[in-house]
Write a protein that holds these residues in place. Structure first.
Motif, PDB file in Angstrom:
ATOM      1  N   ARG A  98       0.851  -1.192   0.000  1.00 40.59           N
ATOM      2  CA  ARG A  98       0.000   0.000   0.000  1.00 40.59           C
ATOM      3  C   ARG A  98       0.887   1.243   0.000  1.00 40.59           C
ATOM      4  O   ARG A  98       1.890   1.311   0.707  1.00 40.59           O
ATOM      5  CB  ARG A  98      -0.900   0.013   1.229  1.00 40.59           C
ATOM      6  N   TYR A  99       0.489   2.227  -0.795  1.00 37.39           N
ATOM      7  CA  TYR A  99       1.234   3.479  -0.894  1.00 37.39           C
ATOM      8  C   TYR A  99       0.299   4.648  -0.596  1.00 37.39           C
ATOM      9  O   TYR A  99      -0.728   4.827  -1.267  1.00 37.39           O
ATOM     10  CB  TYR A  99       1.824   3.639  -2.297  1.00 37.39           C
ATOM     11  N   TRP A 100       0.653   5.425   0.418  1.00 35.31           N
ATOM     12  CA  TRP A 100      -0.035   6.683   0.708  1.00 35.31           C
ATOM     13  C   TRP A 100       0.916   7.793   0.298  1.00 35.31           C
ATOM     14  O   TRP A 100       2.009   7.937   0.867  1.00 35.31           O
ATOM     15  CB  TRP A 100      -0.382   6.796   2.204  1.00 35.31           C
ATOM     16  N   THR A 101       0.515   8.585  -0.670  1.00 32.93           N
ATOM     17  CA  THR A 101       1.405   9.581  -1.263  1.00 32.93           C
ATOM     18  C   THR A 101       0.815  10.978  -1.154  1.00 32.93           C
ATOM     19  O   THR A 101      -0.388  11.164  -1.329  1.00 32.93           O
ATOM     20  CB  THR A 101       1.663   9.248  -2.746  1.00 32.93           C
ATOM     21  N   GLY A 102       1.673  11.941  -0.860  1.00 36.54           N
ATOM     22  CA  GLY A 102       1.217  13.323  -0.785  1.00 36.54           C
ATOM     23  C   GLY A 102       2.386  14.285  -0.624  1.00 36.54           C
ATOM     24  O   GLY A 102       3.544  13.889  -0.531  1.00 36.54           O
ATOM     25  N   GLY A 103       2.051  15.562  -0.569  1.00 35.49           N
ATOM     26  CA  GLY A 103       3.073  16.588  -0.436  1.00 35.49           C
ATOM     27  C   GLY A 103       3.438  16.847   1.016  1.00 35.49           C
ATOM     28  O   GLY A 103       2.678  16.559   1.942  1.00 35.49           O
ATOM     29  N   THR A 104       4.623  17.400   1.228  1.00 32.88           N
ATOM     30  CA  THR A 104       5.075  17.803   2.565  1.00 32.88           C
ATOM     31  C   THR A 104       5.550  19.247   2.485  1.00 32.88           C
ATOM     32  O   THR A 104       6.356  19.591   1.623  1.00 32.88           O
ATOM     33  CB  THR A 104       6.232  16.919   3.070  1.00 32.88           C
ATOM     34  N   SER A 105       5.021  20.067   3.393  1.00 36.12           N
ATOM     35  CA  SER A 105       5.433  21.483   3.390  1.00 36.12           C
ATOM     36  C   SER A 105       5.706  22.009   4.797  1.00 36.12           C
ATOM     37  O   SER A 105       6.085  23.155   4.960  1.00 36.12           O
ATOM     38  CB  SER A 105       4.345  22.342   2.722  1.00 36.12           C
ATOM     39  N   ARG A 106       5.505  21.173   5.812  1.00 38.94           N
ATOM     40  CA  ARG A 106       5.737  21.647   7.172  1.00 38.94           C
ATOM     41  C   ARG A 106       6.075  20.483   8.102  1.00 38.94           C
ATOM     42  O   ARG A 106       5.868  19.315   7.764  1.00 38.94           O
ATOM     43  CB  ARG A 106       4.508  22.392   7.699  1.00 38.94           C
ATOM     44  N   ILE A 107       6.609  20.820   9.263  1.00 35.40           N
ATOM     45  CA  ILE A 107       6.940  19.861  10.300  1.00 35.40           C
ATOM     46  C   ILE A 107       5.815  19.836  11.331  1.00 35.40           C
ATOM     47  O   ILE A 107       5.266  20.888  11.687  1.00 35.40           O
ATOM     48  CB  ILE A 107       8.281  20.201  10.975  1.00 35.40           C
ATOM     49  N   SER A 108       5.472  18.665  11.798  1.00 30.44           N
ATOM     50  CA  SER A 108       4.390  18.536  12.765  1.00 30.44           C
ATOM     51  C   SER A 108       4.734  19.259  14.071  1.00 30.44           C
ATOM     52  O   SER A 108       5.865  19.157  14.566  1.00 30.44           O
ATOM     53  CB  SER A 108       4.137  17.054  13.063  1.00 30.44           C
ATOM     54  N   PRO A 109       3.762  19.986  14.657  1.00 30.92           N
ATOM     55  CA  PRO A 109       4.002  20.613  15.959  1.00 30.92           C
ATOM     56  C   PRO A 109       4.026  19.593  17.107  1.00 30.92           C
ATOM     57  O   PRO A 109       4.449  19.920  18.212  1.00 30.92           O
ATOM     58  CB  PRO A 109       2.809  21.568  16.103  1.00 30.92           C
ATOM     59  N   GLU A 110       3.586  18.363  16.810  1.00 34.32           N
ATOM     60  CA  GLU A 110       3.514  17.332  17.840  1.00 34.32           C
ATOM     61  C   GLU A 110       4.824  16.572  18.009  1.00 34.32           C
ATOM     62  O   GLU A 110       5.097  16.011  19.070  1.00 34.32           O
ATOM     63  CB  GLU A 110       2.403  16.333  17.487  1.00 34.32           C
ATOM     64  N   ALA A 111       5.619  16.527  16.932  1.00 36.60           N
ATOM     65  CA  ALA A 111       6.882  15.783  16.950  1.00 36.60           C
ATOM     66  C   ALA A 111       7.707  16.261  15.754  1.00 36.60           C
ATOM     67  O   ALA A 111       7.156  16.779  14.776  1.00 36.60           O
ATOM     68  CB  ALA A 111       6.620  14.281  16.863  1.00 36.60           C
ATOM     69  N   PRO A 112       9.024  16.087  15.785  1.00 37.46           N
ATOM     70  CA  PRO A 112       9.871  16.549  14.670  1.00 37.46           C
ATOM     71  C   PRO A 112       9.808  15.620  13.459  1.00 37.46           C
ATOM     72  O   PRO A 112      10.788  14.986  13.080  1.00 37.46           O
ATOM     73  CB  PRO A 112      11.266  16.567  15.302  1.00 37.46           C
TER      74      PRO A 112
END
Length: 477
Positions: free
Chosen positions: A23-37
């Motif tokens: 299974r592949y979940w694909t998407g863009g990344t533009s920020r770091i989570s505020p919950e964890a690095p």
């Protein structure tokens, strides 16, 4: 060897082994989570693919051959998704369904063509989970041209010897993609296809080509195999058969390199080719071409019949690519036996530009085979100074191997190619630049045995050094 495209549409192959859902979940990344690095992936695409033995069966079906698949799935959504996708690709599925274990699923989170995370959902299967395999196989093996046992060490092939015995009884070739170090389980099979790491884990380190051949032949005898195909990544693949010379096929470099599923492709094309009546060496050569195609794709993938047909047409049996010294010398023996004229050139080839391409095309025109020997990273640093090379040796070799004019690429650690020239003894030594032939390094070696030395001009009046300086000056602005 001259290759032709087999008639796959008349062949049938049975695959038995560990099936799984990729299974592949694909998407863009533009920020770091505020919950964890960790990066936040905004998933906009979800894709399911058949993995393991399922991917092997898909590869066979993609070639146009008939594919049947026996495996184990859980009584769950993932198992149904796997069955649906395989049947949509014309793979006949005959699964044994278990209620107490899940379908093996590997979930990958992807962004910008990179894998950020993989999560595995699985429990190893026991012998009782595959209790129906022998009965299912007995019904199908008499009607196929090859049997693949696809072992991913998930437990589906815990009872493998009865399957080999049934195939041997019906004189059906048995091809095994092995896992782990207990190769004794595959005794009596026709062909094993371990990668080099798996092979050395069983027989010990192979420091030379001779050691690999000797240990491979010993393994053939011990396990009563007809053949052994060792896949060696960037070093290609080597076919071993008792009483016959080894056959080495260099790897084919691609712009994008992802080995996921490459082993599945190799054994699929091998089996489908044998089922279509191809001799084993031809089947191996076709599998090598197919592997070169599939590593140019991201994730588990298949090779279609049109893709393989184009590769066969382009190749016409020419064995080309990146070679170490031992492999190059073996290839030269065959080339010289065929009366081919060998041309040699060398250099750093750090950033390939139009001048290089034109020069190599003109160099290749001076003979039948062109060898390009490139300086190792350490050697380039000595010649060009700190900061060079820009590209490491494996990338430089990959780019050169992809050029139509180049037949073989190798590297050397020495300051000059003189040692190589004494080994290779090319018919023509070529150098590019403003030299006289007497200034070409190694000219006296080549002329001593009657070879020719030529100097050609680079095209476009460009150089790697000039390109690097231009880039550096723009970065400072």
């Amino acid at each position: 060897m001259l290759l032709t495209m087999p008639h796959f549409n008349g062949s049938q192959v049975l695959v038995v082994g560990d099936v799984m859902l990729d299974r592949y979940w694909t998407g863009g990344t533009s920020r770091i989570s505020p919950e964890a690095p960790v990066p936040v992936v905004k998933v906009d695409q979800i894709e399911d693919r058949a993995g393991g033995a399922g991917n092997v069966a898909l590869n066979i079906a993609a070639l146009g051959a008939g594919a049947s698949l026996i495996g184990i799935v859980g009584n769950d959504e993932a198992g149904e998704a796997l069955r649906t996708r395989l049947q949509a690709a014309n793979v006949h599925t005959d699964f044994q369904v278990v209620d107490n274990k899940p379908t093996i699923t590997k979930l990958r989170v992807m962004s910008r063509h990179q894998q950020l995370l993989r999560m595995d959902f699985e429990q190893a299967f026991a012998a009782e989970d595959s209790s129906e395999f022998v009965h299912k196989a007995e019904q199908l093996i008499p009607h196929v041209g090859a049997l693949i046992l696809s072992d991913y060490a998930k437990g589906s092939l815990a009872n493998i010897q009865p399957l080999i015995a049934i195939a041997n009884k019906h004189k059906v070739p048995v091809l095994v993609d092995p896992k782990g170090t207990h190769f004794e389980a595959y005794a009596g099979a026709t062909l094993l296809t371990p990668n080099l790491h798996e092979f050395e884990a069983v027989v010990g380190e192979c420091a030379t080509e001779q050691a690999l051949v000797e240990k491979g032949v010993a393994l053939l005898k011990k396990l009563r195999l007809q053949a052994l195909l060792v896949t060696r990544g960037e070093q290609g693949m080597t076919l071993l058969r008792e009483g016959q010379p080894e056959l080495h096929l260099p790897a084919r470099a691609r712009e994008v390199y992802d080995v996921t599923g490459a082993g599945d492709t190799v054994i699929s094309v091998l089996a489908a080719s044998l089922a279509a009546g191809e001799p084993l060496p031809n089947a191996v050569a076709l599998a090598n071409l197919a592997a070169g195609i599939v590593v140019g794709k991201l994730g588990t993938a298949t090779v279609s019949a049109p893709e393989l047909r184009r590769a066969v047409k382009a190749d016409q049996g020419s064995e080309r690519g990146v070679l170490n010294e031992e492999q190059l010398l073996l290839a030269l023996e065959e080339a010289r036996a065929a009366g081919e004229k060998i041309v040699f050139t060398n250099g750093c080839f750090d950033i390939i530009h139009a001048g290089h391409v034109g020069y190599l095309e003109d160099t290749r025109a001076l003979g039948d085979r062109l060898i390009v020997a490139i300086n190792s990273d350490e050697s380039v640093s000595k010649l060009k100074g700190p900061g060079r090379p820009i590209n490491p040796v494996d990338r430089r070799m990959a780019v050169l191997a992809g050029l139509e004019a180049v037949d073989w690429v190798t590297s050397f650690n020495d300051d000059t190619p003189e040692r190589l020239l004494k080994l290779i003894k090319p018919d023509v030594l070529v150098k590019g630049g403003d030299y006289t032939t007497d200034q070409v390094v190694g000219h006296e070696i080549v002329r001593a045995y009657g070879g020719d030395v030529r100097v050609l001009s680079f095209f476009e009046n460009v150089s790697t050094t000039a390109i690097v300086k231009k880039i550096q000056s723009q970065e400072k602005e």
